[in-house]
Each structure stands twice: as structure tokens, then as C-alpha cells.
Design a protein around this motif. Structure first.
Motif, PDB file in Angstrom:
ATOM      1  N   LEU A 114       0.831  -1.197   0.000  1.00 23.12           N
ATOM      2  CA  LEU A 114       0.000   0.000   0.000  1.00 23.12           C
ATOM      3  C   LEU A 114       0.871   1.255   0.000  1.00 23.12           C
ATOM      4  N   ASP A 115       0.607   2.168  -0.943  1.00 17.21           N
ATOM      5  CA  ASP A 115       1.297   3.454  -0.994  1.00 17.21           C
ATOM      6  C   ASP A 115       0.613   4.397  -0.006  1.00 17.21           C
ATOM      7  N   LEU A 116       1.298   4.682   1.079  1.00 13.25           N
ATOM      8  CA  LEU A 116       0.708   5.489   2.152  1.00 13.25           C
ATOM      9  C   LEU A 116       0.895   6.984   1.956  1.00 13.25           C
ATOM     10  N   THR A 117       1.626   7.390   0.921  1.00 10.42           N
ATOM     11  CA  THR A 117       1.917   8.815   0.727  1.00 10.42           C
ATOM     12  C   THR A 117       0.678   9.628   0.358  1.00 10.42           C
ATOM     13  N   HIS A 118      -0.365   8.988  -0.117  1.00 13.02           N
ATOM     14  CA  HIS A 118      -1.567   9.701  -0.538  1.00 13.02           C
ATOM     15  C   HIS A 118      -2.690   9.646   0.500  1.00 13.02           C
ATOM     16  N   ILE A 119      -2.380   9.120   1.675  1.00 11.81           N
ATOM     17  CA  ILE A 119      -3.386   9.004   2.722  1.00 11.81           C
ATOM     18  C   ILE A 119      -3.182  10.148   3.707  1.00 11.81           C
ATOM     19  N   HIS A 120      -4.214  10.955   3.872  1.00 14.95           N
ATOM     20  CA  HIS A 120      -4.140  12.121   4.749  1.00 14.95           C
ATOM     21  C   HIS A 120      -5.310  12.103   5.725  1.00 14.95           C
ATOM     22  N   THR A 121      -5.453  10.978   6.409  1.00 11.52           N
ATOM     23  CA  THR A 121      -6.591  10.767   7.287  1.00 11.52           C
ATOM     24  C   THR A 121      -6.135  10.622   8.737  1.00 11.52           C
ATOM     25  N   THR A 122      -6.910  11.182   9.616  1.00 13.85           N
ATOM     26  CA  THR A 122      -6.748  10.934  11.047  1.00 13.85           C
ATOM     27  C   THR A 122      -7.973  10.134  11.465  1.00 13.85           C
ATOM     28  N   GLY A 123      -7.735   8.994  12.081  1.00 12.87           N
ATOM     29  CA  GLY A 123      -8.862   8.153  12.445  1.00 12.87           C
ATOM     30  C   GLY A 123      -8.450   6.898  13.164  1.00 12.87           C
ATOM     31  N   VAL A 124      -9.207   5.834  12.939  1.00 11.85           N
ATOM     32  CA  VAL A 124      -8.927   4.530  13.525  1.00 11.85           C
ATOM     33  C   VAL A 124      -8.636   3.550  12.392  1.00 11.85           C
ATOM     34  N   TYR A 125      -7.866   2.503  12.702  1.00  7.52           N
ATOM     35  CA  TYR A 125      -7.513   1.524  11.683  1.00  7.52           C
ATOM     36  C   TYR A 125      -7.453   0.127  12.288  1.00  7.52           C
ATOM     37  N   ILE A 126      -7.566  -0.856  11.407  1.00  6.30           N
ATOM     38  CA  ILE A 126      -7.475  -2.266  11.795  1.00  6.30           C
ATOM     39  C   ILE A 126      -6.527  -2.953  10.821  1.00  6.30           C
ATOM     40  N   VAL A 127      -5.565  -3.683  11.361  1.00 11.58           N
ATOM     41  CA  VAL A 127      -4.639  -4.492  10.565  1.00 11.58           C
ATOM     42  C   VAL A 127      -4.905  -5.948  10.928  1.00 11.58           C
ATOM     43  N   TRP A 128      -5.021  -6.800   9.921  1.00 11.69           N
ATOM     44  CA  TRP A 128      -5.226  -8.227  10.179  1.00 11.69           C
ATOM     45  C   TRP A 128      -4.457  -9.036   9.158  1.00 11.69           C
ATOM     46  N   HIS A 129      -4.246 -10.307   9.486  1.00 10.38           N
ATOM     47  CA  HIS A 129      -3.621 -11.200   8.509  1.00 10.38           C
ATOM     48  C   HIS A 129      -4.704 -12.092   7.924  1.00 10.38           C
ATOM     49  N   GLY A 130      -4.551 -12.350   6.639  1.00  7.69           N
ATOM     50  CA  GLY A 130      -5.467 -13.256   5.957  1.00  7.69           C
ATOM     51  C   GLY A 130      -5.004 -14.685   6.175  1.00  7.69           C
ATOM     52  N   GLY A 131      -5.292 -15.535   5.237  1.00  4.59           N
ATOM     53  CA  GLY A 131      -4.860 -16.921   5.340  1.00  4.59           C
ATOM     54  C   GLY A 131      -5.974 -17.826   5.820  1.00  4.59           C
ATOM     55  N   GLN A 132      -5.591 -19.022   6.272  1.00  8.37           N
ATOM     56  CA  GLN A 132      -6.566 -20.039   6.695  1.00  8.37           C
ATOM     57  C   GLN A 132      -7.398 -19.599   7.897  1.00  8.37           C
ATOM     58  N   THR A 133      -6.759 -18.956   8.853  1.00  8.49           N
ATOM     59  CA  THR A 133      -7.467 -18.504  10.050  1.00  8.49           C
ATOM     60  C   THR A 133      -7.134 -17.032  10.301  1.00  8.49           C
ATOM     61  N   PRO A 134      -7.778 -16.124   9.573  1.00  8.06           N
ATOM     62  CA  PRO A 134      -7.496 -14.691   9.725  1.00  8.06           C
ATOM     63  C   PRO A 134      -7.690 -14.232  11.172  1.00  8.06           C
ATOM     64  N   ARG A 135      -6.823 -13.319  11.605  1.00  8.67           N
ATOM     65  CA  ARG A 135      -6.907 -12.752  12.951  1.00  8.67           C
ATOM     66  C   ARG A 135      -6.583 -11.269  12.887  1.00  8.67           C
ATOM     67  N   ILE A 136      -7.202 -10.518  13.759  1.00  5.00           N
ATOM     68  CA  ILE A 136      -6.879  -9.101  13.898  1.00  5.00           C
ATOM     69  C   ILE A 136      -5.515  -9.017  14.582  1.00  5.00           C
ATOM     70  N   VAL A 137      -4.598  -8.289  13.957  1.00  2.00           N
ATOM     71  CA  VAL A 137      -3.253  -8.155  14.505  1.00  2.00           C
ATOM     72  C   VAL A 137      -3.130  -6.872  15.333  1.00  2.00           C
ATOM     73  N   ARG A 138      -3.645  -5.767  14.829  1.00  2.00           N
ATOM     74  CA  ARG A 138      -3.431  -4.473  15.504  1.00  2.00           C
ATOM     75  C   ARG A 138      -4.602  -3.551  15.233  1.00  2.00           C
ATOM     76  N   ILE A 139      -5.036  -2.850  16.247  1.00  2.00           N
ATOM     77  CA  ILE A 139      -6.036  -1.797  16.133  1.00  2.00           C
ATOM     78  C   ILE A 139      -5.395  -0.542  16.710  1.00  2.00           C
ATOM     79  N   GLY A 140      -5.551   0.571  16.009  1.00  2.00           N
ATOM     80  CA  GLY A 140      -4.937   1.796  16.504  1.00  2.00           C
ATOM     81  C   GLY A 140      -5.682   3.018  16.034  1.00  2.00           C
ATOM     82  N   HIS A 141      -5.117   4.170  16.376  1.00  2.39           N
ATOM     83  CA  HIS A 141      -5.743   5.442  16.020  1.00  2.39           C
ATOM     84  C   HIS A 141      -4.669   6.498  15.879  1.00  2.39           C
ATOM     85  N   GLY A 142      -5.005   7.569  15.193  1.00  5.23           N
ATOM     86  CA  GLY A 142      -4.088   8.684  15.000  1.00  5.23           C
ATOM     87  C   GLY A 142      -3.940   8.994  13.528  1.00  5.23           C
TER      88      GLY A 142
END
Length: 117
Positions: free
Chosen positions: A20-48
Motif C-alpha cells: 500500500l502506498d501510504l503517501t496519498h493518505i491524509h486521514t486521522t482516524g482509527v484503523y485495523i490491521v489483520w492477517h489473511g490466510g486459513q485462520t485470519p486474525r486481527i493483529v493491531r487496532i490503533g488510532h491517529g
């Protein structure tokens, strides 16, 4: 419940954090990062500042080690007020129990629509 507009690609798919090219993102908010695969799981939730936080996470071994489980996916939603961002992140952390988390913020959780509904 707070209605959030979670980001996806132009064709409606989840975004891959690794390329993902992050240079064009100018948002302040909340985000969720997860891994896909056989058993997807939420890895990180954050804000800022979404771009700067995700840039740091791409370099964080504690987060990126889950790449071996499947592609690292991400979504975010704009939340302008800091107190609201913290409350939403708190709520989502309670809901999903991410694999990597900071200490729980000292705030009241604010219920928000999940991107996965």
C-alpha cells in the motif's frame, strides 16, 4: 452506534498493507490491521495519523511477523475528534482482541460499526 466509512480499494477489496502506498493518505482516524490466510486474525487496532502509524507498523517486527500467516490487510475510517478516536479504538480492541495491542486507553469505549459486517 457510530457509523464509520471503512476504506477499501476502488474495486471494493480490502487493502494489502505490504504494498500500500501510504503517501496519498491524509486521514486521522482509527484503523485495523489483520492477517489473511486459513485462520485470519486481527493483529493491531490503533488510532491517529493513519499514514504515519501504518508506516511505523510496516517496520514493526512484532506486527509484521504475522505475514507468514497470510497477507497483511488493512482498513481505516476517518474520526476527527481525538476523544472519539480513542473511544472507538478502545471499543474495537474489546470486540476483536488483537494479537498486538497497547495498554487499554483510559477512556469510555464508543460503539462503532465494524468493517466486517
Amino acid at each position: 452506534m457510530l457509523q464509520l466509512n471503512w476504506s477499501k480499494s476502488i474495486d471494493g477489496k480490502w487493502l494489502n498493507l505490504s504494498n500500500l502506498d501510504l503517501t496519498h493518505i491524509h486521514t486521522t482516524g482509527v484503523y485495523i490491521v489483520w492477517h489473511g490466510g486459513q485462520t485470519p486474525r486481527i493483529v493491531r487496532i490503533g488510532h491517529g495519523n493513519v499514514a504515519s502509524r501504518l508506516t511505523a507498523h510496516k517496520l514493526n517486527h512484532q506486527i509484521m511477523r504475522y505475514l507468514s500467516e497470510g497477507p497483511m490487510m488493512v482498513t481505516w475510517a476517518e474520526v476527527a475528534q481525538e476523544a472519539q478516536r480513542i473511544g472507538v479504538a478502545h471499543y474495537l480492541t474489546q470486540q476483536f482482541g488483537p494479537l498486538v495491542k497497547d495498554r487499554t486507553p483510559e477512556s469510555m469505549p464508543i460503539a462503532a460499526r465494524s468493517p466486517f459486517v
